[in-house]
Write an enzyme that holds these catalytic residues in place. Structure first.
Site, PDB file in Angstrom:
ATOM      1  N   LYS A  80       6.006  -2.434  -5.142  1.00 29.74           N
ATOM      2  CA  LYS A  80       6.998  -1.775  -5.056  1.00 29.74           C
ATOM      3  C   LYS A  80       7.401  -0.823  -3.985  1.00 29.74           C
ATOM      4  O   LYS A  80       5.882   0.102  -4.020  1.00 29.74           O
ATOM      5  CB  LYS A  80       7.532  -0.739  -6.431  1.00 29.74           C
ATOM      6  N   HIS A  81       8.239  -0.708  -3.637  1.00 27.22           N
ATOM      7  CA  HIS A  81       8.602   0.133  -2.490  1.00 27.22           C
ATOM      8  C   HIS A  81       9.754   0.896  -2.758  1.00 27.22           C
ATOM      9  O   HIS A  81      10.382   0.574  -2.367  1.00 27.22           O
ATOM     10  CB  HIS A  81       8.767  -0.205  -1.187  1.00 27.22           C
ATOM     11  N   SER A  82       9.276   2.765  -2.241  1.00 26.94           N
ATOM     12  CA  SER A  82      10.361   3.631  -2.283  1.00 26.94           C
ATOM     13  C   SER A  82      10.475   4.290  -1.209  1.00 26.94           C
ATOM     14  O   SER A  82       9.854   4.667  -0.158  1.00 26.94           O
ATOM     15  CB  SER A  82      10.292   4.253  -3.554  1.00 26.94           C
ATOM     16  N   SER A 182       8.251  -1.818   9.769  1.00 30.80           N
ATOM     17  CA  SER A 182       7.230  -0.944   9.632  1.00 30.80           C
ATOM     18  C   SER A 182       6.611  -0.726   8.261  1.00 30.80           C
ATOM     19  O   SER A 182       6.163  -1.271   8.639  1.00 30.80           O
ATOM     20  CB  SER A 182       7.861   0.834  10.662  1.00 30.80           C
ATOM     21  N   LYS A 186       3.120  -3.203   6.321  1.00 27.28           N
ATOM     22  CA  LYS A 186       2.435  -2.587   5.872  1.00 27.28           C
ATOM     23  C   LYS A 186       2.282  -3.187   4.531  1.00 27.28           C
ATOM     24  O   LYS A 186       1.332  -3.313   4.006  1.00 27.28           O
ATOM     25  CB  LYS A 186       2.586  -0.940   6.088  1.00 27.28           C
ATOM     26  N   LYS A 187       3.393  -3.329   3.680  1.00 30.37           N
ATOM     27  CA  LYS A 187       3.739  -3.944   2.526  1.00 30.37           C
ATOM     28  C   LYS A 187       3.358  -5.449   2.562  1.00 30.37           C
ATOM     29  O   LYS A 187       2.382  -6.070   1.608  1.00 30.37           O
ATOM     30  CB  LYS A 187       4.697  -3.685   1.750  1.00 30.37           C
TER      31      LYS A 187
HETATM   32  N1  URA Z   1       8.645   4.533   6.204  1.00 32.83           N
HETATM   33  C1  URA Z   1       7.600   3.510   6.967  1.00 32.83           C
HETATM   34  O1  URA Z   1       6.711   3.089   7.142  1.00 32.83           O
HETATM   35  N2  URA Z   1       8.126   3.579   8.760  1.00 32.83           N
HETATM   36  C2  URA Z   1       9.259   4.283   8.983  1.00 32.83           C
HETATM   37  O2  URA Z   1       9.916   3.286  10.292  1.00 32.83           O
HETATM   38  C3  URA Z   1       9.686   4.278   8.425  1.00 32.83           C
HETATM   39  C4  URA Z   1       9.546   5.035   6.977  1.00 32.83           C
END
Ligand code: URA
Length: 435
Positions: A80-82, A182, A186-187
């Protein structure tokens, strides 16, 4: 390929091909693309856009610029990501609840950004808990416990790390075409099969309007699905703190109260349950969102999520008896100060960004990157929209390192609250589903 041609094509609105994205991301990661070229690239994307295909290409290229994790586990790998907010400790509830339902959750989390709290900072309020385990330990914990809340290592999406640093100093952060790759690079480097997104809107969110949150949610869902990860987003309210606490140890306390059933915050529960229900459907562990929600509710109610949380904490270096003894195991601030309502009224609005900045100024977040976070400080017992107060009744409790900081914070909290006389309905918590 060369950087100049890729930037010129972007400048002329010709978009970003997968080959160009791969070439540029590799150059960002290995340093062969200069800071000037990276800045020009970011500005060209910011001004001209790259569309859906370009976002997928940049996400995949940045994901593949470093290590992409692989998992040898007997169930679906999900996360999950917020997009960030105040008093939002859903990740700490959802990771163990999903694990208790049969999913595997390598939750790569971030630190506080601006006025928002960070999941890693919250976990580090637990003395001994390691947010940077070596890869062998991480794999063992995910396999044996079902979840691990940890930070990104240097080899996760290095192209994004470099580009983000350059965006931060070149006025190019606020672009959906840059934010989306972005977040997702990462996720997706965590090797996920499915992802649920909590896109926040309101005074405590980065997206201040519902329309802006909708646009970001749509871009995130389309791009993640385009990159092969089944994804659903909920747009949720962040016009006030989600929980009743804001501050690292205080939020962990609120999470443990909910997990152990001693004090249940219904808003935190509802958002956790809704996101978890969607995640279980994506993972093939529930037939529909109602069944998924019921399974998450059961994991929370039965104490199974609490048990998983305790095992995760112990496996990553925290106290073995954390769930049983959490009030004694969390740091507490030396000064508490009651914020009294200046007059009678009903809470009609909260400047949640301002509350978040109060927590940062108390020492609970960072004003500059090198600041050390004080885990014990923050706000608790926060009043919520629609609640009625007599003059002098407590709007919040400040937890501070000293009396002067507490008094300053109390004045800021009073200024952040609007009180009115007429009836006020609480804001709608979950406003949209995309996926
Ligand atoms: N969080 C991130 O990882 N990248 C963004 O560009 C903005 C919020």
């Amino acid at each position: 390929m060369e950087a100049r041609a890729i930037i010129a094509a972007l400048r002329d609105g010709k978009g970003l091909t997968p080959e160009a994205a791969r070439w540029f991301a590799r150059g960002l990661a290995d340093g062969s693309v200069s800071d000037a070229q990276a800045g020009a690239f970011a500005m060209a994307v910011f001004l001209r856009g790259i569309g859906r295909e370009g976002r997928v290409a940049l996400t995949e290229a940045m994901r593949d610029s470093g290590k992409v994790m692989r998992w040898d586990v007997p169930g679906p790998v999900i996360d999950k990501h917020s997009t960030g907010g105040i008093g939002d400790s859903v990740s700490l509830l959802l990771a163990p609840a999903l694990a208790a339902c049969g999913a595997y959750v390598p939750m790569i989390s971030g630190r506080g950004l601006g006025h928002t709290g960070g999941t890693l900072d919250k976990m580090e309020a637990i003395v001994g808990y390691r947010t940077a385990p070596d890869p062998e330990l991480l794999h063992k914990v995910v396999r044996d416990v079902g979840c691990a809340i940890i930070g990104a290592t240097d080899d996760i999406a290095p192209a994004d790390r470099r580009l983000y640093g350059i965006r931060d100093i070149s006025g190019t952060v606020e672009s959906i075409d840059l934010i989306t790759p972005s977040i997702l690079s990462k996720k997706l480097a965590a090797g996920l099969e499915a992802l649920v997104l909590d896109v926040k809107w309101g005074t405590g969110a980065f997206m201040k309007t519902r329309a802006a949150a909708h646009d970001l949610a749509q871009a995130l869902v389309e791009t993640a699905n385009g990159a092969g990860c089944k994804t659903v987003a909920l747009v949720t309210d962040m016009n006030q703190s989600l929980g009743r606490t804001a501050g690292n140890a205080l939020e962990v306390m609120e999470v443990l109260e909910l997990l152990t059933g001693s004090e249940v915050n219904p808003d935190l529960w509802a958002v956790t349950s809704a996101l978890g229900g969607e995640a279980l459907v994506l993972a093939g562990l529930a037939g529909d969102a109602d069944e998924g929600r019921a399974r998450i509710d059961n994991a929370l109610e039965s104490g199974r999520a609490a048990e998983v949380f305790g095992r995760m904490v112990a496996a990553l270096g925290g106290p073995m008896d954390f769930v049983e003894r959490y009030p004694d195991r969390l740091p507490s601030a030396p000064v508490t100060y009651l914020v009294a309502a200046p007059r009678a009224g009903i809470v009609s609005g909260v400047n949640a960004e301002s509350l978040g900045l109060t927590v940062v100024r108390l020492g609970g977040g960072r004003l500059v990157g090198s600041d050390k976070v004080n885990p014990s400080v923050g706000l608790s017992h926060l009043a919520k929209i629609g609640e009625t107060f007599e003059a002098g009744a407590p709007l919040a409790l400040v937890h501070a390192a000293d009396a002067a900081a507490a008094e300053r914070a109390a004045a800021e909290v009073i200024a952040a609250y609007e009180l009115t006389e007429g009836p006020v309905s609480p804001p709608e918590l979950i406003v949209e589903r995309l996926g």
